[in-house]
Design an enzyme around this catalytic site. Structure first.
Site, PDB file in Angstrom:
ATOM      1  CB  THR A 147      -0.581   9.632  -8.088  1.00 52.36           C
ATOM      2  OG1 THR A 147      -0.315   8.666  -7.063  1.00 52.36           O
ATOM      3  CG2 THR A 147      -0.036  10.989  -7.668  1.00 52.36           C
ATOM      4  CG  ASN A 199      -4.684   4.501   1.437  1.00 50.49           C
ATOM      5  OD1 ASN A 199      -5.572   5.344   1.590  1.00 50.49           O
ATOM      6  ND2 ASN A 199      -3.425   4.725   1.737  1.00 50.49           N
ATOM      7  CG  HIS A 211      -0.669  -0.532  -9.068  1.00 55.31           C
ATOM      8  ND1 HIS A 211      -0.109  -0.760  -7.830  1.00 55.31           N
ATOM      9  CD2 HIS A 211      -0.973   0.783  -9.096  1.00 55.31           C
ATOM     10  CE1 HIS A 211      -0.072   0.389  -7.146  1.00 55.31           C
ATOM     11  NE2 HIS A 211      -0.585   1.337  -7.899  1.00 55.31           N
ATOM     12  CB  CYS A 229       6.566   5.591  10.382  1.00 60.14           C
ATOM     13  SG  CYS A 229       5.840   3.977  10.246  1.00 60.14           S
TER      14      CYS A 229
HETATM   15  N1  PLP Z   1      -5.439   6.575  -3.869  1.00 61.44           N
HETATM   16  C1  PLP Z   1      -5.444   5.522  -3.030  1.00 61.44           C
HETATM   17  C2  PLP Z   1      -6.583   5.328  -2.089  1.00 61.44           C
HETATM   18  C3  PLP Z   1      -4.380   4.622  -3.051  1.00 61.44           C
HETATM   19  O1  PLP Z   1      -4.362   3.593  -2.210  1.00 61.44           O
HETATM   20  C4  PLP Z   1      -3.309   4.848  -3.947  1.00 61.44           C
HETATM   21  C5  PLP Z   1      -2.131   3.955  -3.965  1.00 61.44           C
HETATM   22  O2  PLP Z   1      -1.732   3.410  -2.973  1.00 61.44           O
HETATM   23  C6  PLP Z   1      -3.382   5.946  -4.810  1.00 61.44           C
HETATM   24  C7  PLP Z   1      -4.451   6.788  -4.743  1.00 61.44           C
HETATM   25  C8  PLP Z   1      -2.286   6.225  -5.795  1.00 61.44           C
HETATM   26  O3  PLP Z   1      -2.383   5.329  -6.865  1.00 61.44           O
HETATM   27  P1  PLP Z   1      -1.110   5.035  -7.799  1.00 61.44           P
HETATM   28  O4  PLP Z   1      -0.195   4.177  -7.021  1.00 61.44           O
HETATM   29  O5  PLP Z   1      -1.703   4.313  -8.983  1.00 61.44           O
HETATM   30  O6  PLP Z   1      -0.531   6.339  -8.188  1.00 61.44           O
END
Ligand code: PLP
Length: 413
Positions: free
Chosen positions: A71, A142, A194, A337
């Site tokens: 993020t 994701n 992670h 959701c």
């Molecule tokens: N971008 C994608 C495609 C993700 O799947 C995620 C987390 O699920 C993130 C960004 C955010 O990463 P973080 O959980 O390390 O903040």
């Protein structure tokens, strides 16, 4: 025995990572900005981790900026570029919220995707005006695992918005795609530890030389002024070990995991009617994609090896997740959701999925600890769970499930 099929949400920390982090924390880690021996040791650890991350990501060590996760890397890319260069941002409609929100809140433009989940390159071409300063297109999604045609995107950006930086969110891709080579076309690349067996709360942003991005966190000037704040030295060392192992094991893991995933997805399609699996040939229309049966011949070449993403007609996935969990299968709806405020996944909506079908989505994601027993467990319990939810036979049991789901709240991933 718990069967964990939510590796796209977070994947277990690798043993070698636990060992290195435990050793560092037990021995004591200095502040890398300090002047004494422990500080110098911490700096050496950071340097080594930076070299390892650079090699894993196809970058120079000086291009690696350590962050607190995906993020932060995504936010830094978008907001930092806008602050440094002005202009506006463009992204796809299927980005993670860590990109969508910065782009939308800054008045940027969201480009649609095709029913396949891949970016509409014609729409991107139209959006690429000279005032665009950053284009963000994720490498792998994701929710669905669908991979974007980054090389084609890069060509368009270079030709039509030559002053824009290209960012790719490779958070979901790193375990399954050769980001060091595919990501070379991008000026900025986000990863998060992670998702590949490192600790939570640690990540990196590749910032190519010349990609002037303003810092979001200001203070002590760490990371060459690009991201202030004392580095999480043990976490970063752990991330580097995880990245190195991931790259080392990737070719074999892609084969192993895609075979498991294919058996899982094929087994679901064979044993359960009314299933739509995301990821289909591009010539199909939305209508065809969203029609159960037709969607039963997915083309998985454009998906990462680890994701089985399906939608079931005639049920809501929150209840399905509840039934799966009762059988020790942990998965995700991959939809944002939360009980009370039901909104189908923005990713599926962008792909043209019917609202009701989108509510029946299930993401089963595999990872480095997955085994054939996990696939068997899903195939054993899923058909009956789907059947139960689809038939009125459930009777009073249904209200128990609804109540339990309502209490449990959000099941996003
Ligand atoms: N971008 C994608 C495609 C993700 O799947 C995620 C987390 O699920 C993130 C960004 C955010 O990463 P973080 O959980 O390390 O903040």
């Amino acid at each position: 025995m718990v069967h964990y099929l939510d590796h796209a949400a977070t994947t277990p920390v690798r043993r070698a990572v636990v060992e290195v982090m435990t050793r560092l924390m037990c021995d004591g880690v200095g502040n890398p900005s300090g002047a004494h021996r422990l500080a110098r040791d911490a700096n050496r650890i950071l340097d080594e981790a930076r070299d390892q991350m650079a090699s894993a990501l196809g970058a120079a060590p000086g291009e690696i900026v350590f962050t607190a996760g995906g993020t932060e890397s995504d936010n830094l890319a978008v907001f930092g570029t806008l602050e440094a260069r002005g202009g506006r941002a463009v992204c796809t409609a299927v980005e993670h919220h860590a990109i969508l929100e910065p782009v939308e809140s800054s008045g940027g433009q969201v480009v649609p995707v095709l029913p396949t989940g891949q970016i509409d390159l014609d729409a991107l071409a139209e959006a690429l005006t000279p005032d665009v300063s950053i284009v963000s297109v994720m490498l792998a999604n994701n929710e669905t695992g669908i991979v974007q045609p980054l090389a084609q995107v890069a060509e368009l950006v270079r030709s039509q918005a030559p002053n824009a930086l290209l960012h790719t969110d490779a958070v979901q891709a790193f375990s399954w795609l050769d980001v060091a080579s595919i990501g070379r076309v991008a000026d900025l690349v986000s990863v998060s530890a992670h998702k590949f067996g490192g600790p939570q709360g640690v990540g990196a942003l590749v910032m190519r030389a010349g990609a002037n991005v303003a810092p979001r966190l200001r203070g002590g000037g760490q990371e060459r002024g690009r991201r202030s704040g004392t580095q999480n030295v043990a976490g970063i060392a752990g991330m580097a070990v995880a990245a190195t192992e991931t790259v080392r094991d990737r070719p074999a893991e892609i084969l192993r995991i895609s075979a498991l995933r294919d058996r899982l997805a094929d087994g679901i399609r064979e044993s359960i009617p009314g299933v739509v699996e995301s990821g289909v040939p591009s010539e199909w229309s939305t209508d065809e994609v969203a029609r159960p049966g037709r969607g039963n011949q997915p083309d998985r070449r454009n998906k990462t090896a680890n994701v089985c993403h399906v939608c079931f007609e005639g049920l809501e996935s929150e209840a399905l997740l509840f039934l799966l969990e009762r059988n020790d299968v942990l998965a995700s709806a991959a939809a944002s959701c939360s009980s009370g405020a039901q909104e189908p996944s923005h990713v599926l909506a962008a792909m043209g999925y019917d609202r009701q079908l989108a509510f029946g989505s299930l993401r089963l994601s595999l990872g480095h600890t997955s085994t054939a027993a996990d696939v068997d467990a899903v195939l054993n319990v899923l058909p009956e769970a789907v059947e139960r939810l689809r038939t009125a036979e459930l009777g009073a049991g249904m209200s128990d499930i609804s109540a339990a789901v309502a209490v449990r709240g959000s099941v996003g991933g």
